[in-house]
Every structure is written in structure tokens, then in C-alpha cells.
Design an enzyme around this catalytic site. Structure first.
Site, short mmCIF file in Angstrom:
data_model
loop_
_atom_site.label_atom_id
_atom_site.label_comp_id
_atom_site.label_asym_id
_atom_site.label_seq_id
_atom_site.Cartn_x
_atom_site.Cartn_y
_atom_site.Cartn_z
N GLU A 86 0.90 -1.17 0.00
CA GLU A 86 0.00 0.00 0.00
C GLU A 86 0.93 1.21 0.00
OE1 GLU A 86 -3.26 0.00 -0.10
OE2 GLU A 86 -3.67 -2.11 0.30
N CYS B 98 -1.93 9.37 2.25
CA CYS B 98 -1.66 8.86 0.90
C CYS B 98 -2.77 9.26 -0.06
CB CYS B 98 -1.51 7.35 0.94
SG CYS B 98 -2.88 6.56 1.81
P1 NAP Z 1 8.37 4.91 4.65
O1 NAP Z 1 9.51 5.78 4.90
O2 NAP Z 1 8.33 4.14 3.38
O3 NAP Z 1 8.31 3.88 5.90
C1 NAP Z 1 7.28 2.93 6.03
C2 NAP Z 1 7.78 1.79 6.90
O4 NAP Z 1 8.80 1.07 6.20
C3 NAP Z 1 8.42 2.25 8.20
O5 NAP Z 1 8.12 1.33 9.22
C4 NAP Z 1 9.90 2.21 7.86
O6 NAP Z 1 10.75 2.11 8.98
C5 NAP Z 1 9.96 0.96 7.00
N1 NAP Z 1 11.13 0.85 6.13
C6 NAP Z 1 12.00 1.82 5.76
N2 NAP Z 1 12.97 1.29 4.96
C7 NAP Z 1 12.67 -0.01 4.81
C8 NAP Z 1 13.27 -1.09 4.08
N3 NAP Z 1 14.37 -0.92 3.34
N4 NAP Z 1 12.70 -2.31 4.13
C9 NAP Z 1 11.57 -2.51 4.85
N5 NAP Z 1 10.96 -1.54 5.58
C10 NAP Z 1 11.49 -0.30 5.55
O7 NAP Z 1 6.98 5.70 4.77
P2 NAP Z 1 6.52 6.74 5.89
O8 NAP Z 1 7.25 8.02 5.72
O9 NAP Z 1 6.51 6.09 7.22
O10 NAP Z 1 4.98 6.93 5.48
C11 NAP Z 1 4.56 7.80 4.49
C12 NAP Z 1 4.35 7.10 3.16
O11 NAP Z 1 3.41 6.03 3.34
C13 NAP Z 1 3.72 8.01 2.12
O12 NAP Z 1 4.30 7.77 0.87
C14 NAP Z 1 2.25 7.60 2.13
O13 NAP Z 1 1.57 7.87 0.94
C15 NAP Z 1 2.38 6.12 2.36
N6 NAP Z 1 1.12 5.59 2.89
C16 NAP Z 1 0.36 4.80 2.09
C17 NAP Z 1 -0.87 4.34 2.56
C18 NAP Z 1 -1.78 3.47 1.73
O14 NAP Z 1 -2.73 2.94 2.27
N7 NAP Z 1 -1.55 3.33 0.44
C19 NAP Z 1 -1.29 4.69 3.85
C20 NAP Z 1 -0.46 5.49 4.63
C21 NAP Z 1 0.75 5.93 4.15
P3 NAP Z 1 11.43 3.46 9.58
O15 NAP Z 1 10.32 4.30 10.04
O16 NAP Z 1 12.27 2.95 10.67
O17 NAP Z 1 12.20 4.05 8.45
#
Ligand code: NAP
Length: 466
Positions: A234, A268
Site C-alpha cells: 500500500e 496517501c
Molecule cells: P516509509 O519511509 O516508506 O516507511 C514505512 C515503513 O517502512 C516504516 O516502518 C519504515 O521504517 C519501514 N522501512 C524503511 N525502509 C525499509 C526497508 N528498506 N525495508 C523494509 N521496511 C522499511 O513511509 P513513511 O514516511 O513512514 O509513510 C509515508 C508514506 O506512506 C507516504 O508515501 C504515504 O503515501 C504512504 N502511505 C500509504 C498508505 C496506503 O494505504 N496506500 C497509507 C499510509 C501511508 P522506519 O520508520 O524505521 O524508516
């Protein structure tokens, strides 16, 4: 190598708490625990699962005030937003409990083909095992609930890796869920850095499925890293909202302001691009600007606040640069356009945005709404689709044909007529196309992804074929 993560309040800068910064060895131990939990969950009756899920919903509601205050302090989301989020998380557990009443498989009329004469079959869903759940910082409780509740309902266990900025509320929620009766081995949390433990969750051979919600930048690499396991993604979006000449402009303006500035635009499915017909643009922009300038911005803990903070100073600087880039390219800032604090940015309305500017195609993920003009309906559709994302899209119209055409042509996982792009019901299939993801959430649909069909075929009474 750090062993502690410090969590800060983005509004005050104060330390909210500390959590363990787990490493790969810690994760390996947690996966071993969750494997025991998966074996335990597999043997639970649906009635037992239903009872623990329903009790979980009740327990979360009992602790609504504590959970929402903690989430507000670590995320900068307003207290009204986080209270609603706790309620939503509880309702997701209720929905999961409700999914367990009713048929769970299909009867197969095998004798519809010649080789099945006299035979009967059925198929039912079996759990996958350990589900690795990786969640983002922006909706940490509801989105963790969207993984935990269906995973448990389908008879799996879960290893949850919450985002490093907002792990405290997830830890508290999981503690409450275990107190409500979810077996401790079946719900294990592993806090730590995404690039280390998140990546290790994705690679771990003991994890049967990775359910990831987060950015496109991280998500795009995960299927290759996951190897032979199921992956659901997602990811981000930059939702378009088309306003046609027949739209109810007052109602559209209300939906645009609500959808663009909830969670300070860090959803998102935030309304990012409003694609409005030339004949209604001036009126619409003026309605949206006026409503935006009345929003109360700042202290997330105050009941009066409509728009809280961005998650970090870096996020605020990124939004500032994005607005500056669009302004330099000719966009007019009608409201906002200023940074009000380290992590606070004014809700900003940008008119006359150049439709092909690279910033328009990025995920803004901040309190910005961009207005783009169109003349022909086909042009509006083309602008809306001119992005690599495809999560939610909306169309405002009172013309039935336009609504149907929009539903058919807009490239999105969900097309919404006469509501904000932020509309989501937790019972509908939800997810993206293109680079907004793959797979679907929504309790029933996540349960399908988190389980596999087993087919059983009953042979006809013994007969010799010779
Ligand atoms: P993110 O930086 O991609 O992080 C998401 C999760 O992934 C965090 O727990 C992060 O840990 C972890 N992560 C980071 N690097 C990773 C890797 N190499 N392998 C596996 N996991 C890893 O996103 P965010 O800033 O937390 O959230 C915002 C983003 O999420 C936006 O792009 C938003 O659109 C999207 N989002 C999508 C939805 C949907 O339903 N489509 C809903 C909500 C948010 P750390 O925090 O420790 O880096």
C-alpha cells in the site's frame, strides 16, 4: 550501534519516550516466537478468534484517551484526528470479528466435468503462517489494525515493525490487544530502523507474507527482496479531484479543504490536484481559499486545532521547497505559503499551477492543494491520469454520464463520485494500481490475501478402472 530509539514530539520538540532499537538477532528471535504463535492460532476455533477480536475492540475503546494523547504527541496529528483513529482501529477489530460469522469457502460441483463424475469437493482458506506487518508513521494505529485484525482472523500470527517516528502508540495498542486475549506469541512487535529490521522482515524465510504500507520509494524494491513470499504493498499517491461545470461548488470546496488538509496533508489519499473546468475555477478557488484561511493551525493537542504539524523539520523544509518551486514556475499562492514553525506549514492553496511541472507529479505529502484548469472532459481525465500513482481519484459532477465516464476512465484503485479522495470505508477493497501498490486491504480482502485456498476432493465409491 544504537540500542534505543528516542521519540520526539514534532510540535514541542520534547522527548516523548524511548523504545528498543532492535537488530537482526532480535528480529530472528521474534520470528521464532511468532512461529509458535502461528501454530497456536491455526488451531483456534473461529469462535475463539471472534471473541478475542471483539474483546480487542472493546479494550482499545476503553483506552481511547490514553492512546490518542500518545499518538498526538508522537505524530503531531490533532487530538480530534487521533481520537477518531483509535475509534477506527477498534472498529476494524469489530469488522474482523464479524467476518468470522458465515460461509468461509465454496462447494465445488466436481461432476460438472467428466473426470469428476460422482465426486464432490470443497475449498476453504488456510492461514499462511507468520505475517510481517510494516507500517508508516502517519496512520499508525488504524493501518496496523488493518494488518493485525485480518491476519489473526485468518488464523495467522503477526510480527509488527512500526515506523520509527511513531512506535509508542503501536506498542501500547499491541499491549492492550494481548491483554484482551490475543496470544502473546501471536502478536510480536519489533521496533527498530526500517533499513535494518524492516529489510530483515522482508527477507526472513520464516515470514510467509509481508504486508507493507509506506512510501513508493521503499516499497518498490520489496518484492525482489522478499523472494518466495507473498507481498502486498500500500504505497503513496497524489490524488486528483476533477470538478466539472455541473458540480455543487460549495460542497466540493468543503470536501477539498477537508481532504487536502487532514493530517496536515500527510495522507496517501490527500486531495493534491484539483482539476477544475475553466468556467468554475474562479468561484471554486475563492471558496476553497476563504475556507482554508479560517483553519486553526498549530498545537495538535488543542481541541480547537484543525491542522497540526508535519512529522519533522525535514518534511517541513521539503514542503517549503516544493511550494517555492511551483511559485517560481508561475503558480499563484492564494492562501498560506509560509512556514510557521520548525514543523508547522500554513495550509496552502496554489492556483494556476503548471500541469506538467515535476512537483505536480510527486506525492506532496504536506498541506498543499494545487489547482489546474481544463477545458474538455477528456483533457481532465488525461491530466488526472498523467502520474505514476493510482490510489484514489474523485470526480464532482451532477451529470450522470460524466460520473460514469469518470468511473470508467480514471486510473485509480478507487474512484469516488461527489466526495473527497480521502473517503475510505474499512469494509471496501482498498489499494492502488500503477506505483501506488499491489494487493488489497479492507478486512475481508486482507483476510483473503493472508490466507490460501486448500481444496478437498471426495472420490466416488471405490471402483476398479481396469
Ligand atoms: P516509509 O519511509 O516508506 O516507511 C514505512 C515503513 O517502512 C516504516 O516502518 C519504515 O521504517 C519501514 N522501512 C524503511 N525502509 C525499509 C526497508 N528498506 N525495508 C523494509 N521496511 C522499511 O513511509 P513513511 O514516511 O513512514 O509513510 C509515508 C508514506 O506512506 C507516504 O508515501 C504515504 O503515501 C504512504 N502511505 C500509504 C498508505 C496506503 O494505504 N496506500 C497509507 C499510509 C501511508 P522506519 O520508520 O524505521 O524508516
Amino acid at each position: 550501534m544504537t540500542n534505543v530509539l528516542t521519540v520526539h514530539n514534532p510540535y514541542t520538540g520534547e522527548v516523548v519516550g524511548e523504545v528498543p532499537c532492535c537488530h537482526v538477532d532480535d528480529l530472528n528471535r521474534r520470528v521464532e516466537t511468532a512461529a509458535l504463535g502461528a501454530a497456536e492460532m491455526r488451531t483456534t476455533t473461529l469462535h475463539e478468534r471472534r471473541r478475542m477480536l471483539a474483546a480487542s475492540a472493546g479494550r482499545l475503546m476503553e483506552h481511547r484517551a490514553e492512546l490518542s494523547a500518545l499518538l498526538t504527541s508522537e505524530s503531531g496529528k490533532t487530538i480530534r484526528e487521533t481520537r477518531a483513529e483509535v475509534e477506527r482501529a477498534a472498529s476494524i477489530f469489530e469488522l474482523a470479528a464479524a467476518e468470522l460469522v458465515g460461509p468461509t469457502g465454496d462447494v465445488l460441483a466436481l461432476d460438472a466435468l467428466p473426470n469428476g463424475a460422482g465426486m464432490l469437493g470443497y475449498c476453504m482458506r488456510e492461514p499462511r503462517g507468520v505475517i510481517g506487518a510494516i507500517t508508516p508513521w502517519n496512520v499508525p494505529l488504524a493501518l496496523a489494525a488493518h494488518k493485525i485484525a485480518p491476519a489473526l482472523a485468518a488464523g495467522n500470527s503477526v510480527v509488527l515493525k512500526p515506523a520509527e517516528q511513531t512506535p509508542l502508540s503501536s506498542l501500547l495498542m499491541c499491549k492492550l490487544l494481548v491483554e484482551a486475549g490475543i496470544p502473546g506469541n501471536a502478536l510480536v512487535v519489533c521496533t527498530g530502523l526500517g533499513e535494518e529490521v524492516g529489510a530483515a522482515v522482508v527477507r526472513h524465510p520464516g515470514i510467509a507474507m509481508v504486508s507493507f504500507t509506506g512510501s513508493r520509494e521503499v516499497g518498490v524494491a520489496l518484492p525482489a527482496a522478499a523472494g518466495f513470499k507473498k507481498v502486498s504493498l500500500e504505497l503513496g499517491g497524489n490524488s486528483p479531484l476533477v470538478v466539472t461545470p455541473s458540480a455543487n461548488l460549495e460542497a466540493a470546496a468543503v470536501a477539498i479543504v477537508r481532504g487536502a488538509f487532514a493530517v496536515a496533508g500527510q495522507l496517501c489519499i490527500s486531495v493534491q490536484r484539483v482539476i477544475a473546468h475553466r468556467s468554475v475555477m474562479a468561484n471554486l478557488v475563492s471558496l476553497v481559499s476563504a475556507a482554508t484561511s479560517r483553519l486553526v493551525v498549530g498545537d495538535p493537542a488543542s481541541e480547537a486545532t484543525n491542522v497540526g504539524t508535519l512529522i519533522s523539520s525535514e518534511a517541513c523544509q521539503r514542503v517549503e521547497r516544493l511550494v517555492d518551486d511551483l511559485r517560481l514556475a508561475g503558480a499563484q499562492v492564494l492562501t498560506g505559503g509560509n512556514r510557521l514553525g520548525d514543523c508547522v506549514y500554513q495550509p496552502t492553496v496554489l492556483a494556476a499551477v503548471v500541469r506538467d511541472h515535476p512537483a505536480v507529479h510527486q506525492e506532496a505529502f504536506g498541506p498543499i492543494v494545487m489547482f489546474i484548469t481544463y477545458d474538455q472532459f477528456s483533457e481532465a481525465v488525461q491530466i488526472a491520469n498523467s502520474t505514476e500513482y493510482g490510489l484514489n481519484a474523485a470526480i464532482w459532477t451532477t451529470n450522470h454520464d460524466e460520473a460514469m465516464e469518470g468511473a470508467r476512465l480514471l486510473q485509480a484503485g478507487t474512484v469516488i463520485i461527489n466526495e473527497s479522495t480521502t473517503f475510505r470505508s474499512d469494509l471496501m477493497p482498498y489499494g492502488g494500481i500503477k506505483q501506488s501498490g499491489m494487493g488489497r486491504e479492507g478486512v475481508r480482502f486482507a483476510m483473503e490475501e493472508m490466507s490460501v485456498y486448500k481444496t478437498v476432493c471426495f472420490g466416488k465409491p471405490a471402483q476398479s478402472v481396469y
